[in-house]
Design a protein around this motif. Structure first.
Motif, mmCIF file in Angstrom:
data_model
loop_
_atom_site.group_PDB
_atom_site.id
_atom_site.type_symbol
_atom_site.label_atom_id
_atom_site.label_comp_id
_atom_site.label_asym_id
_atom_site.label_seq_id
_atom_site.Cartn_x
_atom_site.Cartn_y
_atom_site.Cartn_z
ATOM 1 N N ALA A 1 20.656 4.805 -6.317
ATOM 2 C CA ALA A 1 21.785 5.580 -6.842
ATOM 3 C C ALA A 1 23.020 4.704 -6.777
ATOM 4 O O ALA A 1 23.272 4.023 -5.780
ATOM 5 N N TYR A 2 23.802 4.675 -7.860
ATOM 6 C CA TYR A 2 24.957 3.788 -7.932
ATOM 7 C C TYR A 2 26.031 4.386 -8.840
ATOM 8 O O TYR A 2 25.804 5.383 -9.532
ATOM 9 N N LYS A 3 27.215 3.765 -8.822
ATOM 10 C CA LYS A 3 28.316 4.210 -9.681
ATOM 11 C C LYS A 3 28.487 3.233 -10.836
ATOM 12 O O LYS A 3 28.420 2.022 -10.645
ATOM 13 N N GLU A 4 28.706 3.779 -12.031
ATOM 14 C CA GLU A 4 29.000 2.972 -13.216
ATOM 15 C C GLU A 4 30.312 3.486 -13.772
ATOM 16 O O GLU A 4 30.350 4.521 -14.442
ATOM 17 N N GLY A 5 31.391 2.783 -13.469
ATOM 18 C CA GLY A 5 32.713 3.319 -13.779
ATOM 19 C C GLY A 5 32.987 4.496 -12.858
ATOM 20 O O GLY A 5 32.908 4.393 -11.637
ATOM 21 N N LYS A 6 33.279 5.654 -13.451
ATOM 22 C CA LYS A 6 33.527 6.864 -12.655
ATOM 23 C C LYS A 6 32.294 7.760 -12.568
ATOM 24 O O LYS A 6 32.322 8.811 -11.914
ATOM 25 N N ARG A 7 31.233 7.353 -13.262
ATOM 26 C CA ARG A 7 30.028 8.185 -13.306
ATOM 27 C C ARG A 7 29.001 7.716 -12.283
ATOM 28 O O ARG A 7 28.877 6.533 -11.990
ATOM 29 N N ARG A 8 28.268 8.702 -11.733
ATOM 30 C CA ARG A 8 27.187 8.391 -10.806
ATOM 31 C C ARG A 8 25.856 8.417 -11.546
ATOM 32 O O ARG A 8 25.615 9.292 -12.357
ATOM 33 N N ARG A 9 25.013 7.427 -11.265
ATOM 34 C CA ARG A 9 23.710 7.364 -11.908
ATOM 35 C C ARG A 9 22.634 7.122 -10.846
ATOM 36 O O ARG A 9 22.911 6.589 -9.764
ATOM 37 N N GLN A 10 21.411 7.512 -11.178
ATOM 38 C CA GLN A 10 20.277 7.183 -10.324
ATOM 39 C C GLN A 10 19.013 7.083 -11.174
ATOM 40 O O GLN A 10 18.826 7.834 -12.124
ATOM 41 N N HIS A 11 18.184 6.108 -10.850
ATOM 42 C CA HIS A 11 16.912 5.961 -11.546
ATOM 43 C C HIS A 11 16.012 5.010 -10.756
ATOM 44 O O HIS A 11 16.433 4.349 -9.798
ATOM 45 N N TYR A 12 14.750 4.914 -11.175
ATOM 46 C CA TYR A 12 13.782 4.047 -10.508
ATOM 47 C C TYR A 12 13.886 2.615 -11.060
ATOM 48 O O TYR A 12 14.106 2.410 -12.246
ATOM 49 N N VAL A 13 13.725 1.664 -10.153
ATOM 50 C CA VAL A 13 13.709 0.257 -10.546
ATOM 51 C C VAL A 13 12.492 -0.414 -9.903
ATOM 52 O O VAL A 13 11.896 0.131 -8.966
ATOM 53 N N ASP A 14 12.126 -1.582 -10.413
ATOM 54 C CA ASP A 14 11.062 -2.390 -9.812
ATOM 55 C C ASP A 14 11.705 -3.502 -9.011
ATOM 56 O O ASP A 14 12.314 -4.420 -9.574
ATOM 57 N N LEU A 15 11.622 -3.411 -7.689
ATOM 58 C CA LEU A 15 12.250 -4.404 -6.827
ATOM 59 C C LEU A 15 11.472 -5.718 -6.857
ATOM 60 O O LEU A 15 10.259 -5.743 -6.617
ATOM 61 N N GLN A 16 12.174 -6.792 -7.168
ATOM 62 C CA GLN A 16 11.578 -8.129 -7.120
ATOM 63 C C GLN A 16 12.686 -9.157 -6.931
ATOM 64 O O GLN A 16 13.879 -8.841 -7.009
ATOM 65 N N GLY A 17 12.311 -10.406 -6.669
ATOM 66 C CA GLY A 17 13.289 -11.467 -6.446
ATOM 67 C C GLY A 17 14.112 -11.775 -7.679
ATOM 68 O O GLY A 17 13.680 -11.534 -8.810
ATOM 69 N N VAL A 18 15.299 -12.329 -7.461
ATOM 70 C CA VAL A 18 16.242 -12.536 -8.551
ATOM 71 C C VAL A 18 15.711 -13.523 -9.591
ATOM 72 O O VAL A 18 15.922 -13.341 -10.797
ATOM 73 N N VAL A 19 15.002 -14.560 -9.181
ATOM 74 C CA VAL A 19 14.452 -15.520 -10.142
ATOM 75 C C VAL A 19 13.417 -14.838 -11.030
ATOM 76 O O VAL A 19 13.372 -15.060 -12.248
#
Length: 776
Positions: free
Chosen positions: A219-237
């Motif tokens: 869950a995170y903020k984008e501007g003034k709006r709050r959003r949440q969703h699923y992501v696939d965690l992996q290394g930055v490279v």
């Protein structure tokens, strides 16, 4: 003696001049920037030669207008003209020195001939880097590949993860990137407050290279709006590689490209071709080996080939090809570019190198009775290389041609048969013939060294390793003017690129250690790349002030009544522009096998906009009148707008008050283009602590223009700015440099070594430097 007779030339600022130019001779046209040199040589002589040739062709059966006739009464005894200009727009990475000189074509033919057998006939395309059947499938024949760089991802190891130690995850505390980092660290039990330098090898590998793709809800903020969703965690490279693979050939334009670096292709090792193509050899070398040779080594290798290397039945044809290549190499070597390789990409060549290669190409041409137009042939050359250009120019004349050159180099001018001086100033008040006659006498060298002002703060780069600059250390004073000198190919541009990389990306990718990076707020690099390649690019658009101007017009009473937004005053979108020329004021005539030409738009007569837009006035002027007026006439109109006025003021200070904002960028001379770049950079508000990297800022400038630039340089110095420049003008270096770094007399892999550094006088007196023994 035959002469080209010009009567009543009044193109641009030329004052109805009459002139005679000797045929089969060498004439230099000199004068300050904007005095009419290009108007005479290019817009009159060359343009009329080109127009007469095109419109007299048998293929022009309808006698259509292909070019505008220059403003001249008449020109008698005109010959066909070839333009060897300094503007070179081929930025295709597949274009190499070998393709530009056509030597690669002959070399492929040689390999195909020598390596063919009775049972195997080899086609020369098997050695082409552009052949999909034969080039390396990983790098597509480029020899390099883009990979994610750890140094670009982690510029400062002493920063913690939460502070942006891995810059990909840098962002606001509640932003998506930070929340992703926190989730990744939470899952693997990594402390987000750890410094990158404190991470274990396992933790570092997870954060950079993990491919597990753990499903996680953030869950995170984008501007003034709050959003949440699923992501696939992996290394930055892994994230970047996945993203880049989606963009294919466009990946270099995507935001992730800032984390990528180019390295030698791991599949072909930079050889570009498949193993089946590299299997064929001549005297133990494959095609890629030969293209990777420095030209002087290639020349020696070809000379060493004998009958033992070629079957008896093929010797006549093979040695005919070999001799053709040798002839072309001899010209290139005589112009002192022997340090280059055939597989060197054209995009990496300096302006001086490209200029000499193009002159070499003409020396290998069998045409006679041609007018060669040379635009500053000595641009980008060290004074030791000027003699080679003089020799090449004389060869063109000795072969029965006429050379007309625009030049500022005293040694080159003094070697000419005749000199035409235009002036007395640039712009509308110029365009007169000040003198015309035989060559001038040379002036003695009397250096006036500046009293060096060295600060106590320094930028230090240790153990630089990039291209031919290997294991070198350099120290540069902050708040001072430093000149980097050396012959062509000695490593000057390479050194500047390393400095720019260190400051702009805050990394030490090409050196072991860097100190002093934090002393600079911003770095600006002004290189020799052209500022416009098409008729759509104007001085106003390059200076990035046209958006402000359009906004000003849209707020006028006239525009509001007509309900015109800023887009109506744009030359790039439909609405207010002339659709016939799409806002350029010119119509482009495409010609097969010849450069395109431009004629004034017949519909708007060059005004670019429709009548409704032209009816809108700001302080009594419409948009086209402002674009077509010299800067000196319209600068006061924008005195209330700090951004526009500041940049226009810089243009005036640099001697460009006669330039028009609507002028095509591609039509600027080299000296004008260089100063427009400077005006753009210097016109921005600054409070000091900036670094300016300048690539030959005095090229294309005569003595009067240089004086104006020196005043700007002094003003920058007083603001504690740091200036590092590549420069060849010895008098200018002596007068303005606080510090000099000289890379000496050797080029290519034999160069790249700092021979001497210190105050100018000590470097000039060092017999091992490129500055010692300067003569015009």
């Amino acid at each position: 003696m035959d002469k080209i007779i010009i009567k009543d030339a009044y193109e641009n600022n030329l004052k109805h001049i009459d002139l005679e130019i000797a045929i089969n001779s060498f004439t230099c046209v000199i004068g300050c920037s904007g005095c009419g040199k290009s108007s005479l040589v290019y817009d009159t002589i060359y343009a009329e030669s080109q127009r007469s040739f095109l419109e007299g062709m048998a293929g022009n059966i309808y006698n259509q207008k292909l070019m505008n006739k220059p403003k001249v009464g008449k020109i008698e005894n005109l010959r066909p003209a070839i333009n060897v200009s300094q503007n070179f727009y081929n930025m295709n990475p597949r274009s190499t020195l070998g393709t530009l000189t056509e030597i690669s074509y002959y070399l492929r033919a040689l390999f195909a001939l020598v390596c063919s057998r009775k049972d195997i006939i080899i086609n020369e395309n098997i050695f082409s880097y552009n052949n999909p059947k034969c080039y390396c499938p990983n790098c597509l024949g480029l020899g390099v590949e883009s990979v994610v760089s750890e140094k670009l991802l982690i510029p400062e190891e002493d920063k913690s993860l939460i502070e942006g130690g891995i810059v990909f995850f840098k962002g606001p505390p509640e932003g998506q990137q930070q929340k992703y980092l926190q989730a990744l660290c939470e899952h693997y039990g990594i402390d987000v407050n750890k410094k990158v330098s404190q991470l274990t090898r396992r933790e570092r590998d997870i954060l950079l290279y993990s491919k597990e793709k753990i499903r996680y809800k953030i869950a995170y903020k984008e501007g003034k709006r709050r959003r949440q969703h699923y992501v696939d965690l992996q290394g930055v490279v892994s994230i970047i590689n996945d993203k880049m693979s989606q963009y294919g050939e466009y990946k270099t334009k995507m935001p992730y490209s800032k984390y990528m670096e180019k390295i030698k292709c791991h599949v072909c090792g930079g050889m570009r071709l498949k193993e089946c193509s590299l299997a064929y050899q001549i005297a133990g070398l494959n095609y890629a080996d030969v293209e990777n040779m420095e030209l002087f080594r290639l020349y020696a290798w070809l000379k060493s080939l004998g009958n033992d290397n070629v079957e008896h039945s093929k010797r006549v044809d093979a040695f005919q090809i070999i001799n053709t290549i040798i002839d072309r190499l001899e010209v290139l070597l005589s112009l002192n570019v022997g340090h280059l390789c055939l597989n060197r990409s054209v995009t990496t060549l300096s302006g001086g190198e490209i200029q000499r290669i193009r002159i070499a190409k003409q020396l290998n041409c069998s045409l006679k009775d041609i007018i060669y137009i040379l635009d500053e042939p000595c641009k980008g050359l060290h004074f030791r290389d000027v003699k080679n250009i003089i020799w090449a120019t004389r060869q063109l004349v000795n072969d029965g041609n006429t050379v007309i050159a625009i030049e500022h180099n005293r040694k080159y001018i003094d070697s000419s048969d005749y000199v035409i001086e235009l002036g007395p100033v640039g712009g509308p008040a110029g365009g007169y013939i000040l003198s015309y006659g035989s060559k001038r006498g040379g002036a003695a060298n009397k250096f006036c060294f500046k009293k060096a002002c060295i600060s106590k703060k320094f930028l230090e780069l240790n153990d630089i390793v990039f291209r031919n600059v290997i294991h070198q250390n350099v120290t540069i004073p902050v708040g001072a003017v430093t000149c980097i000198t050396g012959v062509s190919g000695s490593g000057k541009t390479t050194l500047i690129e390393v400095i720019y990389s260190c400051i702009s990306s805050k990394t030490n990718m090409y050196c072991a250690k860097v100190d002093g990076v934090t002393l600079f707020k911003r770095v600006t690099w002004l290189n020799q790349s052209p500022i416009g390649k098409t008729s759509r690019s104007t001085v106003a658009s390059y200076l990035e002030i046209f958006d402000e101007m359009r906004d000003i017009f849209s707020k006028t009473t006239d525009a509001r009544q007509l309900k015109m937004s800023a887009s109506f005053f744009s030359m790039n979108v439909k609405g207010g522009r002339c659709e016939c020329c799409q806002g350029t004021g010119y119509q482009k005539i495409e010609l097969n096998y010849l450069p395109s030409s431009y004629i004034i738009c017949q519909e708007c007569n060059g005004k670019r906009f429709n009548e409704d837009v032209l009816s809108v006035k700001y302080k009594g002027h419409n948009i086209q009148e402002i674009l077509d007026a010299p800067i000196c006439d319209i600068i006061d109109l924008f005195s209330e707008n700090r951004k526009i006025y500041s940049i226009l003021f810089s243009m005036v200070e640099l001697g460009l008050s006669y330039i028009k904002l609507g002028q095509m960028s591609m039509n600027l001379s080299g000296g004008e283009a260089q100063r427009v770049k400077l005006a753009k950079a210097l016109g921005r508000e600054s409070r000091g602590n900036n670094l300016y990297l300048l690539d030959e800022p005095t090229s294309g400038l005569n003595d009067k223009d240089i004086e104006k630039f020196e005043r700007v340089l002094e003003a920058l110095h007083k603001r504690d700015e740091t200036i590092i420049m590549i420069e060849h003008n010895m008098d200018f270096i002596a007068r303005n440099a606080d510090y000099v770094i000289d890379l000496g007399l050797k080029s290519g892999m034999e160069g790249g070594k700092i021979i001497s550094e210190g105050v100018p006088e000590s470097v000039f007196e060092n017999k091992k430097t490129s500055l010692y023994g300067y003569t015009v």
